[in-house]
Design a protein around this motif. Structure first.
Motif, PDB file in Angstrom:
ATOM      1  N   THR A  20       0.919  -1.275  -0.037  1.00  0.00           N
ATOM      2  CA  THR A  20       0.041   0.030   0.211  1.00  0.00           C
ATOM      3  C   THR A  20       0.798   1.320  -0.172  1.00  0.00           C
ATOM      4  OG1 THR A  20      -0.190  -0.135   2.361  1.00  0.00           O
ATOM      5  CG2 THR A  20      -1.980  -1.176   1.173  1.00  0.00           C
ATOM      6  N   GLY A  21       2.150   1.071  -0.239  1.00  0.00           N
ATOM      7  CA  GLY A  21       2.900   2.241  -0.274  1.00  0.00           C
ATOM      8  C   GLY A  21       3.775   2.544   1.086  1.00  0.00           C
ATOM      9  N   ALA A  22       3.398   1.801   2.115  1.00  0.00           N
ATOM     10  CA  ALA A  22       3.816   2.233   3.531  1.00  0.00           C
ATOM     11  C   ALA A  22       5.377   2.237   3.514  1.00  0.00           C
ATOM     12  CB  ALA A  22       3.548   1.284   4.516  1.00  0.00           C
ATOM     13  N   GLY A  23       6.085   3.232   4.072  1.00  0.00           N
ATOM     14  CA  GLY A  23       7.340   3.362   4.309  1.00  0.00           C
ATOM     15  C   GLY A  23       8.119   4.080   3.173  1.00  0.00           C
ATOM     16  N   VAL A  24       7.525   4.683   2.117  1.00  0.00           N
ATOM     17  CA  VAL A  24       7.945   5.352   0.976  1.00  0.00           C
ATOM     18  C   VAL A  24       7.460   6.734   0.944  1.00  0.00           C
ATOM     19  CG1 VAL A  24       8.092   5.367  -1.426  1.00  0.00           C
ATOM     20  CG2 VAL A  24       7.993   2.955  -0.469  1.00  0.00           C
ATOM     21  N   MET A  83      -3.163  16.276  -8.206  1.00  0.00           N
ATOM     22  CA  MET A  83      -1.586  15.207  -8.404  1.00  0.00           C
ATOM     23  C   MET A  83      -1.503  14.547  -6.872  1.00  0.00           C
ATOM     24  SD  MET A  83      -1.152  15.545 -11.683  1.00  0.00           S
ATOM     25  CE  MET A  83      -2.805  15.958 -11.700  1.00  0.00           C
ATOM     26  N   ALA A  84      -1.567  15.347  -5.738  1.00  0.00           N
ATOM     27  CA  ALA A  84      -1.618  14.728  -4.512  1.00  0.00           C
ATOM     28  C   ALA A  84      -2.525  13.724  -4.181  1.00  0.00           C
ATOM     29  CB  ALA A  84      -1.436  15.756  -3.429  1.00  0.00           C
ATOM     30  N   SER A  85      -3.784  13.909  -4.708  1.00  0.00           N
ATOM     31  CA  SER A  85      -4.883  13.120  -4.553  1.00  0.00           C
ATOM     32  C   SER A  85      -4.631  11.735  -5.460  1.00  0.00           C
ATOM     33  CB  SER A  85      -6.143  13.946  -5.096  1.00  0.00           C
ATOM     34  OG  SER A  85      -7.246  12.697  -4.912  1.00  0.00           O
ATOM     35  N   ALA A  86      -4.159  12.025  -6.616  1.00  0.00           N
ATOM     36  CA  ALA A  86      -4.130  10.773  -7.568  1.00  0.00           C
ATOM     37  C   ALA A  86      -2.936   9.617  -6.983  1.00  0.00           C
ATOM     38  CB  ALA A  86      -3.760  11.330  -9.057  1.00  0.00           C
ATOM     39  N   MET A  87      -2.027  10.205  -6.300  1.00  0.00           N
ATOM     40  CA  MET A  87      -0.753   9.485  -5.820  1.00  0.00           C
ATOM     41  C   MET A  87      -1.107   8.938  -4.590  1.00  0.00           C
ATOM     42  SD  MET A  87       2.246  11.958  -5.361  1.00  0.00           S
ATOM     43  CE  MET A  87       2.208  12.286  -7.077  1.00  0.00           C
ATOM     44  N   ALA A  88      -1.719   9.671  -3.686  1.00  0.00           N
ATOM     45  CA  ALA A  88      -1.645   9.272  -2.131  1.00  0.00           C
ATOM     46  C   ALA A  88      -2.684   9.631  -1.525  1.00  0.00           C
ATOM     47  CB  ALA A  88      -0.328  10.015  -1.595  1.00  0.00           C
ATOM     48  N   GLY A  97     -16.257   8.403   1.702  1.00  0.00           N
ATOM     49  CA  GLY A  97     -17.077   8.471   0.501  1.00  0.00           C
ATOM     50  C   GLY A  97     -16.216   9.047  -0.575  1.00  0.00           C
ATOM     51  N   GLN A  98     -14.867   9.421  -0.501  1.00  0.00           N
ATOM     52  CA  GLN A  98     -14.148  10.157  -1.406  1.00  0.00           C
ATOM     53  C   GLN A  98     -13.074   9.144  -2.171  1.00  0.00           C
ATOM     54  OE1 GLN A  98     -14.530  13.729  -1.480  1.00  0.00           O
ATOM     55  NE2 GLN A  98     -16.442  12.871  -0.855  1.00  0.00           N
ATOM     56  N   PRO A  99     -12.471   9.913  -3.360  1.00  0.00           N
ATOM     57  CA  PRO A  99     -11.664   9.053  -4.035  1.00  0.00           C
ATOM     58  C   PRO A  99     -10.115   8.530  -3.264  1.00  0.00           C
ATOM     59  CG  PRO A  99     -12.365  10.791  -5.420  1.00  0.00           C
ATOM     60  CD  PRO A  99     -12.974  10.998  -4.005  1.00  0.00           C
ATOM     61  N   VAL A 100      -9.728   7.468  -3.531  1.00  0.00           N
ATOM     62  CA  VAL A 100      -8.489   6.839  -2.862  1.00  0.00           C
ATOM     63  C   VAL A 100      -7.392   7.216  -3.836  1.00  0.00           C
ATOM     64  CG1 VAL A 100      -9.064   4.724  -3.604  1.00  0.00           C
ATOM     65  CG2 VAL A 100      -7.371   5.145  -1.669  1.00  0.00           C
ATOM     66  N   GLY A 101      -6.119   7.513  -3.607  1.00  0.00           N
ATOM     67  CA  GLY A 101      -4.975   7.425  -4.213  1.00  0.00           C
ATOM     68  C   GLY A 101      -4.383   5.911  -4.483  1.00  0.00           C
ATOM     69  N   VAL A 102      -3.395   6.123  -5.559  1.00  0.00           N
ATOM     70  CA  VAL A 102      -2.635   4.717  -5.768  1.00  0.00           C
ATOM     71  C   VAL A 102      -1.991   4.009  -4.448  1.00  0.00           C
ATOM     72  CG1 VAL A 102      -1.017   3.862  -7.284  1.00  0.00           C
ATOM     73  CG2 VAL A 102      -2.615   5.314  -8.020  1.00  0.00           C
ATOM     74  N   ALA A 103      -1.157   5.064  -3.911  1.00  0.00           N
ATOM     75  CA  ALA A 103      -0.201   4.335  -2.886  1.00  0.00           C
ATOM     76  C   ALA A 103      -1.012   5.047  -1.456  1.00  0.00           C
ATOM     77  CB  ALA A 103       1.168   4.879  -3.075  1.00  0.00           C
ATOM     78  N   TYR A 104      -2.043   4.467  -0.815  1.00  0.00           N
ATOM     79  CA  TYR A 104      -2.839   5.308   0.054  1.00  0.00           C
ATOM     80  C   TYR A 104      -1.910   5.402   1.419  1.00  0.00           C
ATOM     81  CZ  TYR A 104      -4.560   0.603   1.484  1.00  0.00           C
ATOM     82  OH  TYR A 104      -4.814  -0.667   1.556  1.00  0.00           O
ATOM     83  N   ASN A 105      -1.065   4.312   1.559  1.00  0.00           N
ATOM     84  CA  ASN A 105      -0.123   4.541   2.774  1.00  0.00           C
ATOM     85  C   ASN A 105       1.435   5.178   2.623  1.00  0.00           C
ATOM     86  OD1 ASN A 105      -1.319   3.974   5.208  1.00  0.00           O
ATOM     87  ND2 ASN A 105      -1.678   1.903   4.485  1.00  0.00           N
ATOM     88  N   ALA A 106       1.503   5.884   1.569  1.00  0.00           N
ATOM     89  CA  ALA A 106       2.862   6.506   1.465  1.00  0.00           C
ATOM     90  C   ALA A 106       2.950   7.676   2.116  1.00  0.00           C
ATOM     91  CB  ALA A 106       2.883   6.568  -0.307  1.00  0.00           C
ATOM     92  N   ALA A 117       3.860   7.403 -10.444  1.00  0.00           N
ATOM     93  CA  ALA A 117       4.704   7.565  -9.247  1.00  0.00           C
ATOM     94  C   ALA A 117       4.222   6.937  -7.943  1.00  0.00           C
ATOM     95  CB  ALA A 117       4.712   9.137  -8.941  1.00  0.00           C
ATOM     96  N   GLY A 118       2.768   6.699  -7.810  1.00  0.00           N
ATOM     97  CA  GLY A 118       2.028   5.972  -6.879  1.00  0.00           C
ATOM     98  C   GLY A 118       2.398   4.460  -6.879  1.00  0.00           C
ATOM     99  N   ILE A 119       2.446   3.982  -8.228  1.00  0.00           N
ATOM    100  CA  ILE A 119       2.905   2.708  -8.484  1.00  0.00           C
ATOM    101  C   ILE A 119       4.243   2.401  -8.147  1.00  0.00           C
ATOM    102  CG2 ILE A 119       3.119   1.024 -10.542  1.00  0.00           C
ATOM    103  CD1 ILE A 119       0.781   2.445 -12.141  1.00  0.00           C
ATOM    104  N   ALA A 120       5.198   3.296  -8.364  1.00  0.00           N
ATOM    105  CA  ALA A 120       6.564   3.122  -8.182  1.00  0.00           C
ATOM    106  C   ALA A 120       6.575   2.792  -6.597  1.00  0.00           C
ATOM    107  CB  ALA A 120       7.418   4.057  -8.575  1.00  0.00           C
ATOM    108  N   ALA A 121       5.655   3.601  -5.755  1.00  0.00           N
ATOM    109  CA  ALA A 121       5.823   3.599  -4.370  1.00  0.00           C
ATOM    110  C   ALA A 121       5.215   2.387  -3.728  1.00  0.00           C
ATOM    111  CB  ALA A 121       4.799   4.714  -3.806  1.00  0.00           C
TER     112      ALA A 121
END
Length: 501
Positions: A216-220, A280-285, A292-301, A453-457
C-alpha cells in the motif's frame, strides 16, 4: 654598473607588470553585427520555426544575438551554468567552483561597467549555477566564449505569455492546468471499497486494487513538485491518516515567489492557488478513507508536496527557480525515494536540468509528464524535462489501449510508461476536489504521471531494500511491451499486481 643593470631590470619588470594589469582590465572590443534586440514576436517566431523544422529548440544552438535579445526582453536577467566539464553541475564535487564563478562575474563587471553587487542576483548553494543582470550584447558574446560556461540562457523570458499575446492562445500548452471546479462522479467511474472510499476505474485497468493485498506504499516517501496542496482539503491535511491509511505523514513546502520581478524575494507559502497540485497529490496518495471520497494509488505512502510554481507552465524566473530549488531540496532529503512533477516547458531550462541531474545523482526515481496540450502545441512531442534520460516520461492513453494517446496527450520516443486515464465517455480519473467533501476529474499526462509515481511507491514499499534500477526493472517487466519498448509509448501500461508479486 651592476646596480644600474638591476635598476633597469626592475623598471622593466614594473612596466611589464603594469601593462599586464592594464591588459587584464581592458575590455576586448567585440564586433556587433546586429545592435538592436529582436522583439518578443520575432524571438517566439524563431523558437517556433526551430521546433517545427527540427523537433526541438535550444538556446545553446542559438545565435548570440537571439540569446541576448531574449535576455534583454526578459528583464535583462540571464541564467549561467558553469563548470570544468559539461557534467560539472554539483558544487560539492567542484573544487574550483568559486574561482570559475569569480572569473565569470569579473568579466561581466568589465563589460557591463557595474559592481558585483549590481550583477549577481543569486548563486545556487548546491549547483554550479548563478543568475545575473546583463544588458549588453557584448557581455553575452564574451561569456559564451568562456571555456567554463556550460550554458547561458534567458532567465525570465516568457515564451508562453508572449505566444498568448500574439496568437490569442491560452497562456500554456493548452491551459495553465488550473481549476477549482468540483464535479459529481459518474457511478460507472468508480467502485466503492472498504471502509467507504471510491477506487477510480483506472485502478482496475492496471490491477492496482488487487496489488493492495501485497503493498500500500507504507514506508515510502514521494516528493511532489507542483502548485501546492489545498488548505481546504482535509484528506490531504489533518485527515491524511483516515480510514485504512495510517502511520504516515504529509508535509507542505513553499518555494515560489509571487512576483513578476526576478529580484523579488519571499516565498508565498505552500498552499495551492491553482488546483493542479491538489489533484496530483490526490491521485498518488489520497487516503483510503471512510468519507466516500476517491482514494490514491499509494494510500499509505508519505508525501512531501512543494509549491514551486503558479501553474503547470514553467514560463518565468520564479517558476523555474522554484522548481530548481524543489529538486535540490528533495534530492538532499534522505527519506525521499520518488519525485513526481507534472509540469514543464517545450524547451530545455538549464537550471532545472541541473536540478534534475542533481536529484538523480542522489538516487531519486523521477517521473515527469510527457506533455498535455490543445491546438497550440500539437506540433510538440515529449516536453522538458520528461525527455531527459534521468527521468521517466509518462503519458496518458485511452481506456483498454496502450498505444492510443489521450486526446490532449503527447507521445514520442522518450516515453517510458503509459497509464489509462481517458474513457470512451470522455471522463478521466476521479480525484479529491480542492474543496472538502467534494470530488473532481483530472486527465492528461499529468494524472498519468502522478499515478505512475504512486505505482512505483507500491513496488518500492514491497521491496524496501531495492535500488532505483531494480524498481524500474520490475515495472518494465510488468508492462505491456516488455522487453522491446514501443517506439512512441515505451513499455506501455503496468500490471501493478504483477509488479508487486
Amino acid at each position: 654598473m651592476k646596480k644600474n643593470v638591476f635598476y633597469v631590470m626592475f623598471l622593466l619588470f614594473v612596466a611589464v607588470s603594469c601593462n599586464r594589469d592594464e591588459l587584464q582590465n581592458q575590455v576586448t572590443e567585440i564586433e556587433v553585427a546586429q545592435k538592436d534586440p529582436l522583439n518578443a514576436k520575432q524571438i517566439n517566431g524563431k523558437i517556433n520555426e526551430s521546433i517545427k523544422s527540427t523537433g526541438n529548440f535550444s538556446w545553446a544552438k542559438s545565435s548570440d544575438h537571439l540569446v541576448w535579445s531574449a535576455v534583454f526582453q526578459g528583464n535583462k536577467v540571464a541564467s549561467i551554468g558553469f563548470g570544468s566539464t559539461k557534467d560539472d553541475f554539483d558544487r560539492s564535487l567542484s573544487s574550483n567552483n568559486e574561482q570559475i564563478q569569480n572569473e565569470i562575474l569579473a568579466l561581466i563587471e568589465k563589460y557591463e561597467g557595474k559592481e558585483k553587487s549590481r550583477i549577481l542576483l543569486n548563486a545556487d548553494k548546491y549547483l554550479n549555477q548563478i543568475d545575473v543582470a546583463i544588458e549588453k550584447q557584448e557581455t553575452v558574446i564574451a561569456l559564451r566564449k568562456m571555456k567554463n560556461i556550460r550554458y547561458l540562457e534567458p532567465a525570465d523570458y516568457h515564451y508562453f505569455e508572449n505566444e498568448s499575446k500574439f496568437n490569442g492562445t491560452a497562456k500554456s500548452s493548452g491551459s495553465s492546468g488550473c481549476g477549482f471546479e468540483s464535479t459529481a462522479l459518474n457511478a460507472a467511474d468508480y467502485t466503492t471499497v472498504t471502509p467507504n472510499a471510491k477506487a477510480p476505474w483506472s485502478f482496475y485497468k492496471h490491477n492496482i486494487t488487487n496489488a493492495w493485498s501485497y503493498s500500500t506504499g507504507a514506508g515510502v516517501t514521494i516528493g511532489l513538485i507542483d502548485s501546492g496542496v489545498s488548505p481546504e482539503q482535509s484528506l490531504l491535511g489533518s485527515s491524511f491518516n483516515n480510514g485504512l491509511s495510517s502511520g504516515r505523514t504529509i508535509s507542505k513546502v513553499g518555494v515560489h515567489v509571487d512576483s513578476v520581478w526576478p529580484w523579488a524575494t519571499g516565498y508565498d507559502g505552500p498552499n495551492d492557488q491553482c488546483g493542479h497540485g491538489t489533484s496530483m497529490a490526490s491521485a498518488m496518495a489520497a487516503p483510503r478513507n471512510n468519507q466516500g471520497q476517491p482514494v490514491g494509488v499509494a494510500y499509505n505512502a508519505n508525501l512531501i508536496a512543494y509549491r514551486a510554481a503558479t501553474n503547470v507552465v514553467l514560463d518565468g524566473y520564479h517558476e523555474q527557480n522554484g522548481v530548481k530549488i524543489a529538486f535540490t531540496e528533495l534530492a538532499n532529503n534522505n527519506s525521499v525515494k520518488i519525485i513526481s512533477m507534472s509540469m514543464g516547458h517545450i524547451f530545455s531550462v538549464g537550471k532545472i536540468e541541473d536540478g534534475v541531474k542533481y536529484a538523480y545523482s542522489k538516487g531519486k526515481l523521477i517521473f515527469c509528464a510527457g506533455g498535455t496540450s490543445t491546438s497550440f502545441t500539437t506540433f510538440v512531442g515529449v516536453i522538458f524535462p520528461a525527455w531527459m534520460p534521468e527521468t521517466q516520461a509518462i503519458t496518458g492513453v485511452k481506456e483498454n489501449t496502450s498505444n492510443q494517446k489521450c486526446d490532449v496527450c503527447h507521445s514520442g520516443a522518450e516515453i517510458d510508461f503509459t497509464y489509462q486515464m481517458e474513457r470512451a465517455s470522455g471522463n478521466s480519473v476521479p480525484v479529491l476536489s480542492y474543496y472538502n467533501a467534494q470530488t473532481d476529474y483530472v486527465g492528461g499526462s499529468s494524472v498519468a504521471t502522478a499515478s505512475t509515481a504512486g505505482i512505483a511507491a507500491l513496488v518500492w514499499s514491497k521491496n524496501p531494500s531495492w535500488t532505483r534500477e531494480q524498481v524500474l526493472n520490475k515495472m518494465r517487466q510488468s508492462a505491456t511491451y516488455y522487453p522491446i519498448p514501443n517506439l512512441d509509448y515505451g513499455y506501455g501500461n503496468i500490471n501493478v499486481l504483477q509488479a508487486v508479486q
